[in-house]
Every structure is written in structure tokens, then in C-alpha cells.
Write a protein that holds these residues in place. Structure first.
Motif, PDB file in Angstrom:
ATOM      1  N   VAL A 141       0.864  -1.178   0.000  1.00  0.00           N
ATOM      2  CA  VAL A 141       0.000   0.000   0.000  1.00  0.00           C
ATOM      3  C   VAL A 141       0.902   1.230   0.000  1.00  0.00           C
ATOM      4  CG1 VAL A 141      -1.718   1.316   1.312  1.00  0.00           C
ATOM      5  CG2 VAL A 141      -1.827  -1.186   1.289  1.00  0.00           C
ATOM      6  N   ASP A 142       0.648   2.165  -0.911  1.00  0.00           N
ATOM      7  CA  ASP A 142       1.389   3.424  -0.887  1.00  0.00           C
ATOM      8  C   ASP A 142       0.851   4.263   0.258  1.00  0.00           C
ATOM      9  OD1 ASP A 142       2.956   2.793  -3.091  1.00  0.00           O
ATOM     10  OD2 ASP A 142       1.548   3.712  -4.512  1.00  0.00           O
ATOM     11  N   MET A 143       1.775   4.882   1.011  1.00  0.00           N
ATOM     12  CA  MET A 143       1.388   5.706   2.153  1.00  0.00           C
ATOM     13  C   MET A 143       2.140   7.031   2.087  1.00  0.00           C
ATOM     14  SD  MET A 143       1.130   2.855   5.197  1.00  0.00           S
ATOM     15  CE  MET A 143      -0.062   3.811   6.177  1.00  0.00           C
ATOM     16  N   LEU A 144       1.511   8.067   2.632  1.00  0.00           N
ATOM     17  CA  LEU A 144       2.068   9.412   2.589  1.00  0.00           C
ATOM     18  C   LEU A 144       1.909  10.060   3.964  1.00  0.00           C
ATOM     19  CD1 LEU A 144       3.263  11.362   0.396  1.00  0.00           C
ATOM     20  CD2 LEU A 144       0.961  12.285   0.177  1.00  0.00           C
ATOM     21  N   ARG A 145       2.872  10.873   4.313  1.00  0.00           N
ATOM     22  CA  ARG A 145       2.828  11.631   5.567  1.00  0.00           C
ATOM     23  C   ARG A 145       2.983  13.099   5.221  1.00  0.00           C
ATOM     24  NH1 ARG A 145       6.267  13.613   9.638  1.00  0.00           N
ATOM     25  NH2 ARG A 145       5.546  13.174  11.764  1.00  0.00           N
ATOM     26  N   ASP A 146       2.026  13.900   5.615  1.00  0.00           N
ATOM     27  CA  ASP A 146       2.041  15.331   5.364  1.00  0.00           C
ATOM     28  C   ASP A 146       2.706  16.019   6.547  1.00  0.00           C
ATOM     29  OD1 ASP A 146       1.547  18.031   5.010  1.00  0.00           O
ATOM     30  OD2 ASP A 146      -0.562  17.757   4.493  1.00  0.00           O
ATOM     31  N   PRO A 147       3.883  16.640   6.337  1.00  0.00           N
ATOM     32  CA  PRO A 147       4.582  17.249   7.461  1.00  0.00           C
ATOM     33  C   PRO A 147       3.806  18.417   8.086  1.00  0.00           C
ATOM     34  CG  PRO A 147       5.621  17.879   5.399  1.00  0.00           C
ATOM     35  CD  PRO A 147       4.580  16.854   5.067  1.00  0.00           C
ATOM     36  N   ALA A 148       2.900  19.033   7.340  1.00  0.00           N
ATOM     37  CA  ALA A 148       2.113  20.132   7.904  1.00  0.00           C
ATOM     38  C   ALA A 148       1.198  19.651   9.026  1.00  0.00           C
ATOM     39  CB  ALA A 148       1.293  20.796   6.800  1.00  0.00           C
ATOM     40  N   LEU A 149       0.888  18.372   9.033  1.00  0.00           N
ATOM     41  CA  LEU A 149       0.002  17.812  10.060  1.00  0.00           C
ATOM     42  C   LEU A 149       0.772  17.279  11.258  1.00  0.00           C
ATOM     43  CD1 LEU A 149      -2.439  15.829   7.759  1.00  0.00           C
ATOM     44  CD2 LEU A 149      -2.715  18.150   8.690  1.00  0.00           C
ATOM     45  N   HIS A 150       2.106  17.283  11.158  1.00  0.00           N
ATOM     46  CA  HIS A 150       2.957  16.698  12.219  1.00  0.00           C
ATOM     47  C   HIS A 150       4.099  17.656  12.525  1.00  0.00           C
ATOM     48  CE1 HIS A 150       0.841  12.914  11.619  1.00  0.00           C
ATOM     49  NE2 HIS A 150       0.944  13.174  10.335  1.00  0.00           N
ATOM     50  N   ALA A 151       4.011  18.317  13.649  1.00  0.00           N
ATOM     51  CA  ALA A 151       5.039  19.294  14.003  1.00  0.00           C
ATOM     52  C   ALA A 151       6.385  18.645  14.280  1.00  0.00           C
ATOM     53  CB  ALA A 151       4.602  20.104  15.224  1.00  0.00           C
ATOM     54  N   SER A 152       6.395  17.380  14.718  1.00  0.00           N
ATOM     55  CA  SER A 152       7.675  16.720  14.991  1.00  0.00           C
ATOM     56  C   SER A 152       7.628  15.283  14.586  1.00  0.00           C
ATOM     57  CB  SER A 152       8.028  16.808  16.465  1.00  0.00           C
ATOM     58  OG  SER A 152       7.066  16.166  17.262  1.00  0.00           O
TER      59      SER A 152
END
Length: 178
Positions: free
Chosen positions: A167-178
């Protein structure tokens, strides 16, 4: 670029195990032995253990940033044992994601928290070398919950890659401060 020790996050202390060392390096900064150990661990797990014949050496390692986690070798001669590793591929265009891949923990080190450490270290390095860029990975389907705990969300349906569900997965850094 030379090898750089990992200063954040801190390596886990694992009861009954020797202390670990972690460092980031470009492929050219790895010794022949370190490169051998990295490729051997990946082939042992991804090709042999998972019974998945595919071209592990894909031509992307020379452009990647590699994280190696090592422990003192059993012989006490200064040799090290590779406990875990992964690679980061820098974004290839403005706004494109940094890719995290080839995430592997040696069988003898599974269940120790090294997978979690690898992801925390990868995300810290991603913020350092590609601030503001999203992070992407191709997860084996049975590991999506693990990656979700690190802020990744599925962005594809399950598909077969070399006969293994992914499964392709993505993490949006704007939603995670650290």
C-alpha cells in the motif's frame, strides 16, 4: 559527504543487548564491509526470507542517504553486526515527497523497538534534509498500522509488488510538528 552519527532521536537501550550505534551516510562514505553488510541484510530478508526474487540492487542506492544501526560483533575484535537499516531518497522535484524505503530489522533484533526507532530517525532526517516535503513509502500491507502510528495514511489500494501486497502511504509534514 561523510558519515554522520544520529544524535536525535536517541537509540533505545535494549535489556541484555550491547549498546547500539547509528549513523547516516551516503553510499560513497560506507566502507566496503558496511556496504556488504547492508546489501546482505536486505537480500537475506527481502529476497531469501520473504521468498521474493527481485532485483534488490536497483541503482538507487548511490543517490540515497542510508541509516545503519550497528551493535558490537560477537568476536570482540572491533567488528560490528548490522542490526537494522533503511534508505532515504531525496525529493526529485519541488513539492515531491522524500521516499523512505528498504526498512529492515535483522531477525535477531526484531521485537526490540528498532523498527520504531528507524521511523523516528528517518522522519527527523527527512525534516533536516527536505523540510516541508511530504514523506512517502510503499508499505507491505500487513505493516500499514505500524506506519499509521508514525503519521502515514494510505493513498492507494492494495497492490502486488513482486508478489507481496503493498500500500502506498504518505505523511504530510504540515500535520505533524515533529
Amino acid at each position: 559527504m561523510t558519515a554522520r552519527p544520529v544524535d536525535d532521536p536517541a537509540l533505545p537501550a535494549i535489556a541484555g543487548r550491547p549498546p547500539l550505534t547509528a549513523f547516516w551516510a551516503e553510499m560513497d562514505a560506507l566502507s566496503p564491509r558496511q556496504l556488504h553488510d547492508l546489501l546482505r541484510l536486505r537480500v537475506d530478508v527481502f529476497v531469501v526470507e520473504q521468498a521474493c526474487p527481485y532485483p534488490e540492487i536497483d541503482g538507487r542506492d548511490p543517490q540515497a542517504r542510508h541509516l545503519l544501526v550497528t551493535a558490537p560483533g560477537e568476536g570482540g575484535t572491533g567488528d560490528t553486526e548490522l542490526a537494522a537499516c533503511l534508505r532515504l531518497l531525496r525529493p526529485d522535484a519541488p513539492g515531491a515527497p522524500l521516499r523512505i524505503g528498504r526498512i529492515v530489522v535483522a531477525p535477531a533484533w526484531r521485537g526490540t523497538g528498532l523498527g520504531d526507532y528507524l521511523m523516528r530517525a528517518a522522519l527527523a532526517e527527512a525534516r533536516r534534509i527536505a523540510p516541508g516535503h511530504p514523506q512517502a513509502l510503499s508499505a507491505q500491507a500487513h505493516l500499514t498500522t505500524f506506519y499509521a502510528a508514525h503519521g502515514f495514511v494510505p493513498v492507494s489500494e492494495t497492490y502486488l509488488e513482486d508478489g507481496i501486497p503493498h500500500v502506498d502511504m504518505l505523511r504530510d509534514p504540515a500535520l505533524h510538528a515533529s
